[in-house]
Scaffold this motif. Structure first.
Motif, mmCIF file in Angstrom:
data_model
loop_
_atom_site.group_PDB
_atom_site.id
_atom_site.type_symbol
_atom_site.label_atom_id
_atom_site.label_comp_id
_atom_site.label_asym_id
_atom_site.label_seq_id
_atom_site.Cartn_x
_atom_site.Cartn_y
_atom_site.Cartn_z
ATOM 1 N N ALA A 133 0.833 -1.142 0.069
ATOM 2 C CA ALA A 133 0.012 0.086 0.152
ATOM 3 C C ALA A 133 0.852 1.324 -0.281
ATOM 4 O O ALA A 133 1.994 1.247 0.414
ATOM 5 C CB ALA A 133 -0.906 -0.039 1.284
ATOM 6 N N ASN A 134 0.362 2.338 -0.642
ATOM 7 C CA ASN A 134 1.024 3.616 -0.703
ATOM 8 C C ASN A 134 0.329 4.643 -0.196
ATOM 9 O O ASN A 134 -1.166 5.001 -0.790
ATOM 10 C CB ASN A 134 1.407 3.839 -2.214
ATOM 11 N N ILE A 135 0.638 5.621 0.598
ATOM 12 C CA ILE A 135 0.029 6.838 1.121
ATOM 13 C C ILE A 135 0.799 7.864 1.132
ATOM 14 O O ILE A 135 0.648 8.947 1.853
ATOM 15 C CB ILE A 135 -0.591 6.445 2.666
ATOM 16 N N SER A 136 1.994 7.646 0.408
ATOM 17 C CA SER A 136 3.238 8.718 0.533
ATOM 18 C C SER A 136 3.189 9.666 -0.698
ATOM 19 O O SER A 136 3.298 11.004 -0.572
ATOM 20 C CB SER A 136 4.524 8.049 0.745
ATOM 21 N N ALA A 137 3.515 9.027 -1.867
ATOM 22 C CA ALA A 137 3.729 9.994 -3.085
ATOM 23 C C ALA A 137 3.330 9.007 -4.285
ATOM 24 O O ALA A 137 3.528 7.956 -4.406
ATOM 25 C CB ALA A 137 5.302 10.073 -3.088
ATOM 26 N N ILE A 138 2.580 9.911 -5.218
ATOM 27 C CA ILE A 138 2.491 9.165 -6.580
ATOM 28 C C ILE A 138 3.434 9.560 -7.748
ATOM 29 O O ILE A 138 3.677 11.039 -7.521
ATOM 30 C CB ILE A 138 0.998 9.511 -7.068
ATOM 31 N N GLY A 139 4.016 8.576 -8.518
ATOM 32 C CA GLY A 139 5.007 9.001 -9.428
ATOM 33 C C GLY A 139 6.351 8.934 -8.765
ATOM 34 O O GLY A 139 6.492 8.026 -7.682
ATOM 35 N N VAL A 183 6.165 1.892 -1.473
ATOM 36 C CA VAL A 183 6.022 1.071 -0.722
ATOM 37 C C VAL A 183 5.832 1.532 0.696
ATOM 38 O O VAL A 183 7.032 1.434 1.095
ATOM 39 C CB VAL A 183 6.802 -0.343 -0.969
ATOM 40 N N CYS A 184 4.608 1.719 1.160
ATOM 41 C CA CYS A 184 4.506 2.280 2.571
ATOM 42 C C CYS A 184 4.336 1.079 3.599
ATOM 43 O O CYS A 184 4.702 1.022 4.808
ATOM 44 C CB CYS A 184 3.506 3.297 2.712
ATOM 45 N N SER A 185 3.785 0.215 3.095
ATOM 46 C CA SER A 185 3.141 -1.131 3.803
ATOM 47 C C SER A 185 3.641 -2.356 2.928
ATOM 48 O O SER A 185 3.080 -2.375 1.999
ATOM 49 C CB SER A 185 1.715 -1.198 4.565
ATOM 50 N N ILE A 186 4.078 -3.525 3.691
ATOM 51 C CA ILE A 186 4.422 -4.520 3.011
ATOM 52 C C ILE A 186 3.121 -5.319 2.707
ATOM 53 O O ILE A 186 2.254 -5.253 3.538
ATOM 54 C CB ILE A 186 5.625 -5.309 3.622
ATOM 55 N N GLY A 187 3.051 -6.348 1.813
ATOM 56 C CA GLY A 187 2.263 -7.312 1.579
ATOM 57 C C GLY A 187 2.824 -8.744 1.326
ATOM 58 O O GLY A 187 3.804 -8.888 1.867
ATOM 59 N N TYR A 188 2.060 -9.428 0.312
ATOM 60 C CA TYR A 188 2.708 -10.813 0.121
ATOM 61 C C TYR A 188 3.671 -10.655 -1.043
ATOM 62 O O TYR A 188 3.457 -11.518 -1.972
ATOM 63 C CB TYR A 188 1.281 -11.620 -0.001
ATOM 64 N N ASN A 189 4.687 -9.954 -0.956
ATOM 65 C CA ASN A 189 5.748 -9.788 -1.991
ATOM 66 C C ASN A 189 6.960 -10.390 -1.362
ATOM 67 O O ASN A 189 7.827 -9.677 -0.537
ATOM 68 C CB ASN A 189 6.094 -8.504 -2.407
ATOM 69 N N PRO A 190 7.298 -11.605 -1.620
ATOM 70 C CA PRO A 190 8.589 -12.334 -1.143
ATOM 71 C C PRO A 190 9.822 -11.248 -1.178
ATOM 72 O O PRO A 190 10.777 -11.246 -0.278
ATOM 73 C CB PRO A 190 9.140 -13.488 -1.958
ATOM 74 N N ALA A 191 9.982 -10.703 -2.270
ATOM 75 C CA ALA A 191 11.244 -9.587 -2.703
ATOM 76 C C ALA A 191 11.264 -8.506 -1.681
ATOM 77 O O ALA A 191 12.175 -7.871 -1.518
ATOM 78 C CB ALA A 191 11.045 -8.930 -3.939
ATOM 79 N N ARG A 192 10.208 -8.079 -0.903
ATOM 80 C CA ARG A 192 10.111 -6.964 -0.014
ATOM 81 C C ARG A 192 9.813 -7.357 1.543
ATOM 82 O O ARG A 192 10.066 -6.372 2.404
ATOM 83 C CB ARG A 192 8.907 -6.248 -0.380
ATOM 84 N N LEU A 193 9.794 -8.566 1.703
ATOM 85 C CA LEU A 193 9.895 -8.962 3.230
ATOM 86 C C LEU A 193 10.964 -8.721 3.957
ATOM 87 O O LEU A 193 11.973 -8.749 3.511
ATOM 88 C CB LEU A 193 9.652 -10.549 3.315
ATOM 89 N N PRO A 194 10.940 -7.894 5.133
ATOM 90 C CA PRO A 194 12.104 -7.755 6.017
ATOM 91 C C PRO A 194 12.815 -9.012 6.167
ATOM 92 O O PRO A 194 12.006 -10.210 6.489
ATOM 93 C CB PRO A 194 11.330 -7.109 7.129
ATOM 94 N N LYS A 195 14.028 -8.890 6.708
ATOM 95 C CA LYS A 195 14.932 -10.010 7.083
ATOM 96 C C LYS A 195 14.181 -10.770 8.270
ATOM 97 O O LYS A 195 14.039 -9.954 9.204
ATOM 98 C CB LYS A 195 16.135 -9.645 7.529
#
Length: 281
Positions: A133-139, A183-195
């Motif tokens: 999810a994004n609430i920060s910036a468009i573009g 990307v403000c909040s992570i979802g079900y994306n393996p590439a973006r999961l924190p360690k």
């Protein structure tokens, strides 16, 4: 004044005029879609235990309040600094005194956040196929077309407790084709999961829009339609989404509010602020 003169000079049509006034008044004081969305959103908390129900926005706040009336295990604040025994009506309080139980400052809020004892209903500006999810910036983040709120608490919330999304206008501008711009909040994306995190550690419960109710299919973590609001087709939902959705056969219609729920919502919103909260279809 014009209407009064019209009635005065055209008394023979008074019955028709009053009938039109009644219809207009019903349209003014009642927004069926808002009530439907409040009830649909409230269901996200129906199976929660003693967690902090947080709704950010009018529909979301009324949904959390309705949920607390049905599930007394939930916790809510007065939107200031106290836990309350019952939801506080929105808008002018007209003499109502909140039933405060104890202080709930930021330090205690964060205790709930980090321990996972919270379920928030938020409204991102963009959502992608992963639930990011994004609430920060468009573009481009370095030079955005639109600068919005910033990331706020989304990163910590998304890795700490359950979250659900409310989208008042279901469109491809919100449900974007590629990854969200920021990307403000992570979802079900393996590439973006924190360690150290796994997909099962992420808890996106429901997505409620003005067209339907959705969730994530548990095995493949793909967004799935659960129910369609009255008058909405699965094709319409898909056409307004930038990525493929799971569309089960025999989709249910989103449940209409019961008379008891409508009465409760009216008590929680005595000033009828919800009438303009969402545009009717």
């Amino acid at each position: 004044m014009v209407l009064i003169l019209y009635v005065h000079y055209h008394c023979q049509s008074i019955n028709v005029i009053w009938l039109n006034l009644i219809v207009m008044r019903e349209k003014i004081i009642h927004n069926p879609l808002a009530d439907l969305l409040i009830c649909a959103c409230s269901n996200i908390w129906e199976d929660d235990s003693e967690v902090l129900a947080s709704g950010f926005g009018l529909i979301q706040r009324l949904a959390a309040s309705l949920a607390m009336m049905k599930n007394p295990n939930l916790m809510m604040t007065d939107s200031e600094a106290y836990i309350v025994s019952e939801p506080v009506p929105v808008g002018r309080r007209n003499g109502y005194e909140p039933r405060r139980e104890t202080w709930m400052g930021f330090s205690r809020i964060f205790d709930n956040v980090w321990s996972g004892n919270r379920h928030a209903l938020v409204s991102p500006s963009q959502i992608d196929r992963f639930g990011q999810a994004n609430i920060s910036a468009i573009g481009d983040y370095e030079q955005p077309k639109v600068q919005m709120l910033g990331m706020r608490g989304f990163p910590g919330n998304s890795i700490s407790h359950a979250n659900s999304f409310f989208v008042p206008v279901h469109s491809r501008r919100v449900f974007v084709e590629s990854e969200v711009d920021t990307v403000c909040s992570i979802g079900y994306n393996p590439a973006r999961l924190p360690k150290g995190y796994w997909l099962d550690d992420i808890d996106i419960r429901r997505i409620i829009t003005n067209l339907c109710v959705m969730d994530f299919e548990p095995n493949h973590k793909k967004m799935r339609i659960l129910s369609l609001h009255p008058g909405v087709s699965a094709d319409e939902v898909q056409d307004n989404t930038g990525f493929d959705l799971i569309r089960p056969d025999g989709l249910d219609q989103t449940a209409e509010p019961t008379p008891q729920e409508l009465a409760t919502i009216s008590a929680l919103d005595p000033n009828n602020l919800r009438i303009n909260a969402v545009k009717t279809r």
